[in-house]
Design a protein around this motif. Structure first.
Motif, PDB file in Angstrom:
ATOM      1  N   THR A  74      20.159  26.106 -30.760  1.00 40.25           N
ATOM      2  CA  THR A  74      20.392  25.704 -32.147  1.00 40.25           C
ATOM      3  C   THR A  74      20.961  24.293 -32.252  1.00 40.25           C
ATOM      4  OG1 THR A  74      22.551  26.791 -32.084  1.00 40.25           O
ATOM      5  CG2 THR A  74      20.704  28.072 -32.952  1.00 40.25           C
ATOM      6  N   ALA A  75      21.707  23.871 -31.257  1.00 39.86           N
ATOM      7  CA  ALA A  75      22.263  22.514 -31.289  1.00 39.86           C
ATOM      8  C   ALA A  75      21.155  21.462 -31.228  1.00 39.86           C
ATOM      9  CB  ALA A  75      23.235  22.317 -30.138  1.00 39.86           C
ATOM     10  N   LYS A  76      20.117  21.757 -30.466  1.00 37.47           N
ATOM     11  CA  LYS A  76      18.997  20.842 -30.338  1.00 37.47           C
ATOM     12  C   LYS A  76      17.859  21.178 -31.292  1.00 37.47           C
ATOM     13  CE  LYS A  76      19.874  19.956 -25.433  1.00 37.47           C
ATOM     14  NZ  LYS A  76      19.313  20.020 -24.057  1.00 37.47           N
ATOM     15  N   ASN A  77      17.992  22.299 -31.975  1.00 37.39           N
ATOM     16  CA  ASN A  77      16.920  22.808 -32.841  1.00 37.39           C
ATOM     17  C   ASN A  77      15.606  22.859 -32.078  1.00 37.39           C
ATOM     18  OD1 ASN A  77      16.025  23.948 -35.248  1.00 37.39           O
ATOM     19  ND2 ASN A  77      15.319  21.980 -36.038  1.00 37.39           N
ATOM     20  N   THR A  78      15.689  23.433 -30.921  1.00 40.72           N
ATOM     21  CA  THR A  78      14.521  23.512 -30.037  1.00 40.72           C
ATOM     22  C   THR A  78      14.297  24.949 -29.613  1.00 40.72           C
ATOM     23  OG1 THR A  78      14.861  21.272 -29.204  1.00 40.72           O
ATOM     24  CG2 THR A  78      13.539  22.757 -27.847  1.00 40.72           C
ATOM     25  N   ALA A  79      13.055  25.378 -29.727  1.00 37.10           N
ATOM     26  CA  ALA A  79      12.653  26.700 -29.274  1.00 37.10           C
ATOM     27  C   ALA A  79      11.889  26.559 -27.967  1.00 37.10           C
ATOM     28  CB  ALA A  79      11.778  27.382 -30.323  1.00 37.10           C
ATOM     29  N   TYR A  80      12.136  27.508 -27.085  1.00 38.25           N
ATOM     30  CA  TYR A  80      11.495  27.482 -25.768  1.00 38.25           C
ATOM     31  C   TYR A  80      10.700  28.774 -25.582  1.00 38.25           C
ATOM     32  CZ  TYR A  80      15.109  23.978 -24.984  1.00 38.25           C
ATOM     33  OH  TYR A  80      15.926  22.883 -25.091  1.00 38.25           O
ATOM     34  N   LEU A  81       9.526  28.639 -25.018  1.00 44.24           N
ATOM     35  CA  LEU A  81       8.726  29.808 -24.647  1.00 44.24           C
ATOM     36  C   LEU A  81       8.454  29.741 -23.152  1.00 44.24           C
ATOM     37  CD1 LEU A  81       7.115  32.341 -25.604  1.00 44.24           C
ATOM     38  CD2 LEU A  81       5.089  30.856 -25.589  1.00 44.24           C
ATOM     39  N   GLN A  82       8.985  30.698 -22.436  1.00 41.12           N
ATOM     40  CA  GLN A  82       8.720  30.790 -21.003  1.00 41.12           C
ATOM     41  C   GLN A  82       7.709  31.892 -20.767  1.00 41.12           C
ATOM     42  OE1 GLN A  82      12.152  30.995 -18.352  1.00 41.12           O
ATOM     43  NE2 GLN A  82      11.012  32.303 -16.951  1.00 41.12           N
ATOM     44  N   VAL A  83       6.701  31.581 -19.990  1.00 39.61           N
ATOM     45  CA  VAL A  83       5.692  32.567 -19.628  1.00 39.61           C
ATOM     46  C   VAL A  83       5.679  32.689 -18.111  1.00 39.61           C
ATOM     47  CG1 VAL A  83       3.292  33.301 -19.853  1.00 39.61           C
ATOM     48  CG2 VAL A  83       4.314  31.853 -21.616  1.00 39.61           C
ATOM     49  N   ASP A  84       5.926  33.877 -17.612  1.00 34.31           N
ATOM     50  CA  ASP A  84       5.949  34.138 -16.171  1.00 34.31           C
ATOM     51  C   ASP A  84       4.627  34.750 -15.720  1.00 34.31           C
ATOM     52  OD1 ASP A  84       9.343  35.205 -16.617  1.00 34.31           O
ATOM     53  OD2 ASP A  84       8.640  33.241 -15.941  1.00 34.31           O
ATOM     54  N   SER A  85       4.370  34.620 -14.431  1.00 29.18           N
ATOM     55  CA  SER A  85       3.178  35.220 -13.822  1.00 29.18           C
ATOM     56  C   SER A  85       1.930  34.909 -14.648  1.00 29.18           C
ATOM     57  CB  SER A  85       3.364  36.737 -13.689  1.00 29.18           C
ATOM     58  OG  SER A  85       4.504  37.036 -12.922  1.00 29.18           O
ATOM     59  N   LEU A  86       1.681  33.653 -14.841  1.00 29.57           N
ATOM     60  CA  LEU A  86       0.566  33.232 -15.685  1.00 29.57           C
ATOM     61  C   LEU A  86      -0.750  33.836 -15.233  1.00 29.57           C
ATOM     62  CD1 LEU A  86       1.589  29.549 -16.213  1.00 29.57           C
ATOM     63  CD2 LEU A  86       0.913  31.098 -18.049  1.00 29.57           C
ATOM     64  N   GLU A  87      -1.539  34.222 -16.220  1.00 31.91           N
ATOM     65  CA  GLU A  87      -2.854  34.802 -15.985  1.00 31.91           C
ATOM     66  C   GLU A  87      -3.906  33.918 -16.644  1.00 31.91           C
ATOM     67  OE1 GLU A  87      -2.481  38.596 -17.829  1.00 31.91           O
ATOM     68  OE2 GLU A  87      -1.072  39.376 -16.323  1.00 31.91           O
ATOM     69  N   PRO A  88      -5.141  33.986 -16.182  1.00 30.31           N
ATOM     70  CA  PRO A  88      -6.190  33.188 -16.830  1.00 30.31           C
ATOM     71  C   PRO A  88      -6.276  33.425 -18.335  1.00 30.31           C
ATOM     72  CG  PRO A  88      -6.984  34.038 -14.748  1.00 30.31           C
ATOM     73  CD  PRO A  88      -5.634  34.665 -14.972  1.00 30.31           C
ATOM     74  N   GLY A  89      -5.977  34.630 -18.761  1.00 32.19           N
ATOM     75  CA  GLY A  89      -6.026  34.954 -20.176  1.00 32.19           C
ATOM     76  C   GLY A  89      -4.934  34.301 -21.001  1.00 32.19           C
ATOM     77  N   ASP A  90      -3.965  33.672 -20.334  1.00 29.35           N
ATOM     78  CA  ASP A  90      -2.904  32.967 -21.057  1.00 29.35           C
ATOM     79  C   ASP A  90      -3.345  31.569 -21.480  1.00 29.35           C
ATOM     80  OD1 ASP A  90      -0.511  34.365 -18.759  1.00 29.35           O
ATOM     81  OD2 ASP A  90      -0.981  35.026 -20.801  1.00 29.35           O
ATOM     82  N   ALA A  91      -4.481  31.129 -21.021  1.00 28.48           N
ATOM     83  CA  ALA A  91      -4.951  29.786 -21.340  1.00 28.48           C
ATOM     84  C   ALA A  91      -5.299  29.656 -22.814  1.00 28.48           C
ATOM     85  CB  ALA A  91      -6.176  29.451 -20.497  1.00 28.48           C
ATOM     86  N   GLY A  92      -5.136  28.451 -23.327  1.00 33.24           N
ATOM     87  CA  GLY A  92      -5.465  28.181 -24.710  1.00 33.24           C
ATOM     88  C   GLY A  92      -4.574  27.091 -25.258  1.00 33.24           C
ATOM     89  N   VAL A  93      -4.676  26.884 -26.534  1.00 35.28           N
ATOM     90  CA  VAL A  93      -3.803  25.930 -27.206  1.00 35.28           C
ATOM     91  C   VAL A  93      -2.633  26.704 -27.798  1.00 35.28           C
ATOM     92  CG1 VAL A  93      -3.591  24.196 -29.017  1.00 35.28           C
ATOM     93  CG2 VAL A  93      -5.737  24.405 -27.743  1.00 35.28           C
ATOM     94  N   TYR A  94      -1.448  26.286 -27.454  1.00 38.55           N
ATOM     95  CA  TYR A  94      -0.235  26.923 -27.960  1.00 38.55           C
ATOM     96  C   TYR A  94       0.321  26.067 -29.098  1.00 38.55           C
ATOM     97  CZ  TYR A  94      -0.085  30.311 -24.188  1.00 38.55           C
ATOM     98  OH  TYR A  94      -0.365  31.352 -23.337  1.00 38.55           O
ATOM     99  N   TYR A  95       0.506  26.716 -30.222  1.00 38.96           N
ATOM    100  CA  TYR A  95       1.011  26.028 -31.407  1.00 38.96           C
ATOM    101  C   TYR A  95       2.435  26.479 -31.716  1.00 38.96           C
ATOM    102  CZ  TYR A  95      -3.856  24.777 -32.385  1.00 38.96           C
ATOM    103  OH  TYR A  95      -5.128  24.285 -32.315  1.00 38.96           O
ATOM    104  N   CYS A  96       3.294  25.512 -31.918  1.00 36.32           N
ATOM    105  CA  CYS A  96       4.621  25.823 -32.431  1.00 36.32           C
ATOM    106  C   CYS A  96       4.505  26.060 -33.932  1.00 36.32           C
ATOM    107  CB  CYS A  96       5.578  24.673 -32.143  1.00 36.32           C
ATOM    108  SG  CYS A  96       7.267  24.968 -32.713  1.00 36.32           S
ATOM    109  N   ALA A  97       5.297  26.988 -34.437  1.00 33.81           N
ATOM    110  CA  ALA A  97       5.254  27.332 -35.852  1.00 33.81           C
ATOM    111  C   ALA A  97       6.656  27.479 -36.400  1.00 33.81           C
ATOM    112  CB  ALA A  97       4.476  28.642 -36.047  1.00 33.81           C
TER     113      ALA A  97
END
Length: 122
Positions: A74-97
């Motif tokens: 909250t201090a940085k107003n930054t959201a983080y998304l961590q994805v572990d054990s990446l799979e081919p199906g995780d590919a794509g364009v990731y949009y922040c919302a």
């Protein structure tokens, strides 16, 4: 006006982990729920995960959510998304919302980032 700036992504190896960051700017951005959507090639944009204004409440789509972790500084107003054990199906364009109401419903998202491309290779 709220702006969302994403970073992270790129070319990542299957099985590895990656972390995406999204920083909100603008006088009201700290009062918005934030989250991530993903759009795979040829598919519709889908909700991945969201985090509340305080960072204390999180939500996930049923995408194998045990591999996803979302957090918010909250201090940085930054959201983080961590994805572990990446799979081919995780590919794509990731949009922040960001949303004043329900982050998990695309039509209720008020602001979108430009997107960051994630490519998963074996």
């Amino acid at each position: 006006q709220v702006q969302l700036e994403e970073s992270g992504g790129g070319l990542v190896q299957a099985g590895a982990s990656m972390t995406l960051s999204c920083t909100g700017s603008g006088p009201t951005s700290r009062n918005l729920a934030m989250g991530w959507y993903r759009q795979a090639p040829g598919k519709e944009r889908e909700f991945v995960s969201g985090v509340s204004v305080s960072g204390k409440t999180t939500s996930f789509a049923s995408l194998g959510n045990e591999r996803f972790t979302i957090s918010r500084d909250t201090a940085k107003n930054t959201a983080y998304l961590q994805v572990d054990s990446l799979e081919p199906g995780d590919a794509g364009v990731y949009y922040c919302a960001a949303s004043w109401s329900e982050i998990g419903v695309a039509r209720l998202v008020d602001y979108w980032g430009e997107g960051t491309l994630v490519t998963v290779f074996s």
